[in-house]
Design a protein around this motif. Structure first.
Motif, PDB file in Angstrom:
ATOM      1  N   CYS A  30       0.986  -1.182  -0.096  1.00  0.00           N
ATOM      2  CA  CYS A  30      -0.064   0.272  -0.114  1.00  0.00           C
ATOM      3  C   CYS A  30       0.882   1.282  -0.066  1.00  0.00           C
ATOM      4  CB  CYS A  30      -1.021  -0.118   1.315  1.00  0.00           C
ATOM      5  SG  CYS A  30      -2.009   1.433   1.245  1.00  0.00           S
ATOM      6  N   ASP A  31       0.947   1.813  -0.969  1.00  0.00           N
ATOM      7  CA  ASP A  31       1.772   3.037  -1.406  1.00  0.00           C
ATOM      8  C   ASP A  31       3.378   2.776  -0.964  1.00  0.00           C
ATOM      9  OD1 ASP A  31       2.585   5.495  -1.921  1.00  0.00           O
ATOM     10  OD2 ASP A  31       2.006   6.564   0.205  1.00  0.00           O
ATOM     11  N   GLN A  32       3.926   3.411   0.038  1.00  0.00           N
ATOM     12  CA  GLN A  32       5.346   2.981   0.279  1.00  0.00           C
ATOM     13  C   GLN A  32       5.231   1.536   1.384  1.00  0.00           C
ATOM     14  OE1 GLN A  32       7.960   4.371  -1.302  1.00  0.00           O
ATOM     15  NE2 GLN A  32       6.426   5.669  -2.394  1.00  0.00           N
ATOM     16  N   ALA A  33       4.357   1.283   2.013  1.00  0.00           N
ATOM     17  CA  ALA A  33       4.177   0.291   2.684  1.00  0.00           C
ATOM     18  C   ALA A  33       4.156  -1.184   2.207  1.00  0.00           C
ATOM     19  CB  ALA A  33       3.068   0.325   3.893  1.00  0.00           C
ATOM     20  N   LYS A  34       4.786  -2.187   2.486  1.00  0.00           N
ATOM     21  CA  LYS A  34       5.025  -3.445   1.579  1.00  0.00           C
ATOM     22  C   LYS A  34       5.445  -4.396   2.619  1.00  0.00           C
ATOM     23  CE  LYS A  34       7.049  -5.607  -2.483  1.00  0.00           C
ATOM     24  NZ  LYS A  34       7.846  -5.349  -3.554  1.00  0.00           N
ATOM     25  N   THR A  35       4.698  -5.798   2.333  1.00  0.00           N
ATOM     26  CA  THR A  35       5.054  -6.912   3.192  1.00  0.00           C
ATOM     27  C   THR A  35       4.746  -8.143   2.187  1.00  0.00           C
ATOM     28  OG1 THR A  35       4.649  -8.014   5.280  1.00  0.00           O
ATOM     29  CG2 THR A  35       2.592  -7.077   3.984  1.00  0.00           C
ATOM     30  N   GLY A  36       4.545  -9.299   2.730  1.00  0.00           N
ATOM     31  CA  GLY A  36       4.455 -10.541   1.983  1.00  0.00           C
ATOM     32  C   GLY A  36       4.035 -11.751   2.877  1.00  0.00           C
ATOM     33  N   THR A  37       3.719 -12.815   2.113  1.00  0.00           N
ATOM     34  CA  THR A  37       3.260 -14.042   2.798  1.00  0.00           C
ATOM     35  C   THR A  37       3.294 -15.156   2.038  1.00  0.00           C
ATOM     36  OG1 THR A  37       1.485 -15.260   4.314  1.00  0.00           O
ATOM     37  CG2 THR A  37       0.607 -13.814   2.507  1.00  0.00           C
ATOM     38  N   ARG A  38       3.068 -16.406   2.171  1.00  0.00           N
ATOM     39  CA  ARG A  38       3.160 -17.432   1.449  1.00  0.00           C
ATOM     40  C   ARG A  38       1.779 -18.334   1.536  1.00  0.00           C
ATOM     41  NH1 ARG A  38       8.329 -18.566  -0.247  1.00  0.00           N
ATOM     42  NH2 ARG A  38       9.914 -17.099   0.620  1.00  0.00           N
ATOM     43  N   PHE A  39       1.787 -19.109   0.244  1.00  0.00           N
ATOM     44  CA  PHE A  39       0.358 -19.926   0.333  1.00  0.00           C
ATOM     45  C   PHE A  39       1.120 -21.333  -0.370  1.00  0.00           C
ATOM     46  CE2 PHE A  39      -3.316 -22.129  -1.668  1.00  0.00           C
ATOM     47  CZ  PHE A  39      -4.027 -22.167  -0.583  1.00  0.00           C
ATOM     48  N   THR A  40       0.750 -22.533   0.114  1.00  0.00           N
ATOM     49  CA  THR A  40       1.235 -23.849  -0.378  1.00  0.00           C
ATOM     50  C   THR A  40       0.044 -24.424  -1.054  1.00  0.00           C
ATOM     51  OG1 THR A  40       2.776 -23.767   1.360  1.00  0.00           O
ATOM     52  CG2 THR A  40       2.275 -25.851   0.104  1.00  0.00           C
ATOM     53  N   VAL A  41       0.258 -24.594  -2.503  1.00  0.00           N
ATOM     54  CA  VAL A  41      -0.939 -25.517  -3.030  1.00  0.00           C
ATOM     55  C   VAL A  41      -0.725 -27.264  -3.086  1.00  0.00           C
ATOM     56  CG1 VAL A  41      -1.941 -25.901  -5.497  1.00  0.00           C
ATOM     57  CG2 VAL A  41      -0.962 -23.782  -4.655  1.00  0.00           C
ATOM     58  N   ARG A  42      -1.536 -27.682  -2.582  1.00  0.00           N
ATOM     59  CA  ARG A  42      -1.746 -29.367  -2.179  1.00  0.00           C
ATOM     60  C   ARG A  42      -2.905 -29.990  -2.904  1.00  0.00           C
ATOM     61  NH1 ARG A  42       0.416 -29.457   4.004  1.00  0.00           N
ATOM     62  NH2 ARG A  42       2.416 -28.203   3.805  1.00  0.00           N
ATOM     63  N   GLY A  43      -2.400 -30.654  -4.002  1.00  0.00           N
ATOM     64  CA  GLY A  43      -3.452 -31.514  -4.606  1.00  0.00           C
ATOM     65  C   GLY A  43      -4.573 -30.611  -5.447  1.00  0.00           C
ATOM     66  N   THR A  44      -5.765 -31.316  -5.736  1.00  0.00           N
ATOM     67  CA  THR A  44      -6.855 -30.789  -6.236  1.00  0.00           C
ATOM     68  C   THR A  44      -7.902 -31.164  -5.667  1.00  0.00           C
ATOM     69  OG1 THR A  44      -5.437 -30.994  -8.413  1.00  0.00           O
ATOM     70  CG2 THR A  44      -7.886 -30.557  -8.658  1.00  0.00           C
ATOM     71  N   VAL A  45      -8.819 -29.971  -5.633  1.00  0.00           N
ATOM     72  CA  VAL A  45     -10.273 -30.348  -4.988  1.00  0.00           C
ATOM     73  C   VAL A  45     -10.867 -31.570  -5.693  1.00  0.00           C
ATOM     74  CG1 VAL A  45     -12.642 -29.224  -4.589  1.00  0.00           C
ATOM     75  CG2 VAL A  45     -10.573 -27.822  -4.209  1.00  0.00           C
ATOM     76  N   THR A  46     -11.428 -32.527  -5.038  1.00  0.00           N
ATOM     77  CA  THR A  46     -11.948 -33.696  -5.629  1.00  0.00           C
ATOM     78  C   THR A  46     -13.363 -33.352  -5.481  1.00  0.00           C
ATOM     79  OG1 THR A  46     -10.219 -35.300  -4.588  1.00  0.00           O
ATOM     80  CG2 THR A  46     -12.341 -36.087  -5.273  1.00  0.00           C
TER      81      THR A  46
END
Length: 299
Positions: free
Chosen positions: A101-117
């Motif tokens: 947001c403007d000058q403020a910046k951060t991050g995170t992570r998400f792990t994809v596992r498999g597929t919806v059955t």
């Protein structure tokens, strides 16, 4: 108070207060932190500085999302979340997510596992049975012809005799009652039964022809207690049947045909003995033998 003491008090006061600029201006996390392709997750963010920050952007390899924080946050902070979709083609593994947001910046992570059955229930098939139709056969009633009886007629004939004396003789003649030909079963015989010959030898064929039967009725021909033939009446009530006797009994035989009505006829069964012919031939042979002997003797 000395200058050193005053400086120490100011430093202690400053040490007990943490300015807003010393806090992390933007924080974010993925909730949940992992999931299957075809699903979704939320990026939850917290913003501590709002001046000069109008739009929060969430970006990762499979899309970019935008959120708008309020202008006047409570106690200098505001928070919210952004729903992020995970496409079916997303590769399995951990992916980085940028939040700024403007000058403020951060991050995170998400792990994809498999597929919806996805489970698909098979369609429900309903079988409807056809209605059962029952057809009753028609009821056919065959009426027997009525019994017609002619009342007896009595005729009295009176003749006048010549009187030579004082005696008068009267003769009365009574004609027996005339009735329609009936059989022992009481059913009138409105038809006719004809045999093709009056007499037969054992083994000879005999044919009966009848009329006046109920059309289509079965015809049973009997002689005494023996069945001698059968047929079926045609649409005009007539029939033709072969007669066969299983017993050789010389004399007259009455044949009865039952076909809705009763018809009768008679035939003579003859038995010719072959003994007489043999005796005559023997007598002739003996005669010629004796004549020959006599001629030889007197020669």
């Amino acid at each position: 108070m000395s200058i050193a003491v005053a400086a120490a008090v100011v430093m202690l006061a400053l040490a007990g207060v943490t300015p807003a600029s010393a806090q992390t201006p933007l924080a974010a996390s993925a909730q949940p932190s992992s999931g299957p392709a075809g699903g979704s997750f939320d990026v939850v963010w917290t913003l501590y500085i709002t001046q000069g920050c109008d739009t929060i952007t969430v970006s990762w390899p499979y899309g970019k999302y935008t959120a708008y924080p309020p202008k006047s946050p409570r106690r200098g902070t505001t928070s919210g979340s952004v729903a992020v979709s995970v496409p079916y083609q997303a590769e399995q593994g951990t992916h980085s997510i940028s939040v700024y947001c403007d000058q403020a910046k951060t991050g995170t992570r998400f792990t994809v596992r498999g597929t919806v059955t996805t489970t698909t229930n098979p369609p429900t098939t309903t079988t409807t049975r056809p209605p059962v139709t029952t057809t009753r056969p028609p009821v056919t009633t065959t009426r027997r012809p009525p019994v017609v009886t002619t009342p007896p007629t009595t005729t009295t004939t009176t003749t006048t005799t010549t009187t030579t004396t004082t005696t008068t003789t009267t003769t009365t003649t009574t004609t027996p009652p005339s009735t329609t030909d009936t059989t022992t079963s009481g059913v009138p015989s409105d038809g006719d039964l004809t045999l093709d010959r009056d007499s037969i030898q054992p083994g000879e064929g005999l044919q009966a022809t009848g009329s006046g039967c109920v059309p289509g009725a079965p015809v049973v021909l009997t002689s005494g207690d023996e069945m001698v033939g059968h047929a079926v009446a045609d649409p005009q009530g007539g029939f033709t049947a072969d007669i066969g006797f299983t017993k050789v009994e010389p004399g007259r035989h009455t044949i009865t045909a039952e076909c809705g009505i009763v018809l009768t006829g008679s035939v003579d069964q003859l038995v010719t003995s072959s003994t007489g012919g043999g005796s005559a031939a023997l007598v002739v042979l003996v005669f010629f033998v004796l004549a020959g002997v006599a001629m030889i003797r007197f020669a």
